[in-house]
Enzyme design. Structure first.
Site, PDB file in Angstrom:
ATOM      1  N   GLU A  28     -13.938 -10.653  -5.531  1.00 15.25           N
ATOM      2  CA  GLU A  28     -14.438 -11.260  -4.303  1.00 15.25           C
ATOM      3  C   GLU A  28     -14.356 -12.789  -4.380  1.00 15.25           C
ATOM      4  OE1 GLU A  28     -14.850  -9.465  -1.820  1.00 15.25           O
ATOM      5  OE2 GLU A  28     -16.350  -7.879  -2.020  1.00 15.25           O
ATOM      6  N   ASP A  40      -8.994  -0.847  -9.443  1.00 19.37           N
ATOM      7  CA  ASP A  40     -10.442  -0.887  -9.279  1.00 19.37           C
ATOM      8  C   ASP A  40     -11.042   0.487  -9.005  1.00 19.37           C
ATOM      9  OD1 ASP A  40      -9.274  -0.717  -6.768  1.00 19.37           O
ATOM     10  OD2 ASP A  40      -9.988  -2.662  -6.079  1.00 19.37           O
ATOM     11  N   ASN A  93     -11.274 -10.879   3.372  1.00 20.84           N
ATOM     12  CA  ASN A  93     -11.820 -12.140   2.841  1.00 20.84           C
ATOM     13  C   ASN A  93     -10.951 -12.698   1.701  1.00 20.84           C
ATOM     14  OD1 ASN A  93     -12.342 -10.396   0.768  1.00 20.84           O
ATOM     15  ND2 ASN A  93     -14.561 -10.640   0.772  1.00 20.84           N
ATOM     16  N   HIS A 114      -9.886 -10.974  -0.994  1.00 22.47           N
ATOM     17  CA  HIS A 114     -10.046 -10.386  -2.336  1.00 22.47           C
ATOM     18  C   HIS A 114      -8.795  -9.599  -2.739  1.00 22.47           C
ATOM     19  CE1 HIS A 114     -12.014  -6.557  -0.474  1.00 22.47           C
ATOM     20  NE2 HIS A 114     -10.882  -6.145  -1.023  1.00 22.47           N
TER      21      HIS A 114
HETATM   22  C1  GLP Z   1     -10.120  -2.487  -0.942  1.00 26.27           C
HETATM   23  C2  GLP Z   1      -9.466  -2.445  -2.320  1.00 26.27           C
HETATM   24  C3  GLP Z   1      -8.350  -3.433  -2.440  1.00 26.27           C
HETATM   25  C4  GLP Z   1      -7.457  -3.321  -1.229  1.00 26.27           C
HETATM   26  C5  GLP Z   1      -8.211  -3.762  -0.007  1.00 26.27           C
HETATM   27  C6  GLP Z   1      -7.394  -3.651   1.274  1.00 26.27           C
HETATM   28  O1  GLP Z   1     -11.293  -3.215  -0.916  1.00 26.27           O
HETATM   29  N1  GLP Z   1     -10.388  -2.675  -3.382  1.00 26.27           N
HETATM   30  O2  GLP Z   1      -7.641  -3.191  -3.635  1.00 26.27           O
HETATM   31  O3  GLP Z   1      -6.357  -4.147  -1.410  1.00 26.27           O
HETATM   32  O4  GLP Z   1      -9.371  -2.998   0.129  1.00 26.27           O
HETATM   33  O5  GLP Z   1      -7.471  -2.359   1.776  1.00 26.27           O
HETATM   34  P1  GLP Z   1      -6.682  -1.831   3.035  1.00 26.27           P
HETATM   35  O6  GLP Z   1      -5.292  -1.624   2.590  1.00 26.27           O
HETATM   36  O7  GLP Z   1      -7.367  -0.543   3.380  1.00 26.27           O
HETATM   37  O8  GLP Z   1      -6.822  -2.865   4.087  1.00 26.27           O
END
Ligand code: GLP
Length: 251
Positions: A142, A66, A135, A137
Site C-alpha cells: 500500500e 499475495d 491507489n 499498490h
Molecule cells: C488486488 C491485488 C493486486 C491486484 C489489484 C488489482 O488488491 N492484491 O495484486 O493487482 O488488486 O486488481 P484488479 O485486477 O481486480 O483490478
C-alpha cells in the site's frame, strides 16, 4: 514503456504470448503470478495457448504475490482458490513448485521471511506479472510501503478493501490484513509486465506518468526497473498523453 492495445482481449493475447515465449526460451522459468480481475482473461488465454501448442509446464515455478491473512485455500476469495480456479487446475503443473503466501501460517512473520528467502534462493523471478490497485499498490504494498521491503504483513487501506469488496459476498467481510511480496522481491524480477485495463485505472496511470518515484505511489518504483512494460487497454490509457505510449495490435 507504455504499450496500448485496443481492448482487454488484445491485452490478454499479448501478455499470454509473452508468457508462452518465456516458457519456450526457459522451460524451468520462475514466474511471479498476480491475481485480480485483470488477470482472469490473461490466464484463460494462456491456458488455451499452452494446450494448442502442447507446451510442457511441469518445470515452471510460480511465486504468487499475495494472500489475505486468515483465508485458507478452501475460502472462495483466497488467492490460493483464485489461482487454483483460474490457472493451476487447468494444466499439468508440478504442485511442489507452486508457491503462495500462506494466510493461515502459525507465525506470519517467520513465514514471510521464509517466503522471501525462498524467492531469493531461486534468484528472483524471470518474469513478474503485476496488476495495480486504484491507489497505486502492487501486490498488497500500500502507499507508504518502504521500497526496500521484503515479504511482509500489511494492513489493507480502506480504498483497497472497498475496491476488493466486489469479489466478496454481501455478508462476507474483506480481511483487514494480508501478506505480500515486498517491493524489493518484486524489483528482483528480471522482467516486469504491469497490466491495467478499464477506465477505473486511468487516473492512477496518469498519476504514475506525472509523478516522480515516490513511496506514496508504490508502483512508481517501476520507473527504476531496467526491463518493465506497462500494458494497457485504451480505457486505462485514456488520461495519458498519446505521445508517451506506443499503440500495438494484438500479438
Ligand atoms: C488486488 C491485488 C493486486 C491486484 C489489484 C488489482 O488488491 N492484491 O495484486 O493487482 O488488486 O486488481 P484488479 O485486477 O481486480 O483490478
Amino acid at each position: 514503456m507504455f504499450v496500448v492495445f485496443p481492448d482487454t482481449s488484445a491485452v490478454a493475447d499479448y501478455v499470454s504470448a509473452t508468457l508462452v515465449n518465456t516458457i519456450k526460451s526457459k522451460p524451468d522459468a520462475v514466474l511471479g503470478a498476480a491475481t485480480g480481475g485483470t488477470m482472469e482473461p490473461i490466464y484463460a488465454c494462456f491456458i488455451d495457448k499452452v494446450r494448442q501448442q502442447q507446451l510442457d509446464v511441469s518445470r515452471l515455478t510460480f511465486f504468487n504475490l499475495d494472500e489475505y491473512v486468515g483465508l485458507g485455500v478452501d475460502h472462495s476469495q483466497s488467492y490460493a482458490a483464485y489461482m487454483r480456479e483460474h490457472l493451476f487446475r487447468h494444466l499439468s503443473f508440478n504442485a511442489a513448485r507452486l508457491y503462495l503466501p500462506d494466510g493461515q501460517a502459525k507465525s506470519l512473520e517467520e513465514h514471510c521471511r521464509d517466503y522471501s528467502a525462498r524467492m531469493q534462493q531461486h534468484g528472483g523471478t524471470d518474469l513478474q506479472l503485476l496488476g495495480v490497485g486504484s491507489n497505486g499498490h502492487i501486490g498488497f504494498n500500500e502507499p507508504g510501503t518502504a521500497f526496500d521491503s521484503r515479504c511482509h504483513v500489511v494492513e489493507l487501506s480502506e480504498r483497497t478493501r472497498i475496491d476488493n469488496s466486489r469479489f466478496f459476498a454481501e455478508d462476507e467481510i474483506v480481511p483487514a490484513s494480508a501478506i505480500t511480496m515486498g517491493m524489493q522481491d518484486i524489483m528482483d524480477a528480471r522482467e516486469v509486465l504491469l497490466v491495467a485495463t478499464g477506465k477505473n485505472k486511468a487516473p492512477i496511470l496518469a498519476r504514475y506518468f506525472e509523478s516522480e518515484v515516490t513511496e506514496a505511489i508504490p508502483f512508481t518504483i517501476l520507473k527504476k526497473h531496467p526491463r518493465v512494460k506497462i500494458i494497457l487497454d485504451e480505457a486505462a490509457a485514456s488520461l495519458l498523453p498519446a505521445r508517451v505510449f506506443q499503440r500495438a495490435a494484438a500479438a
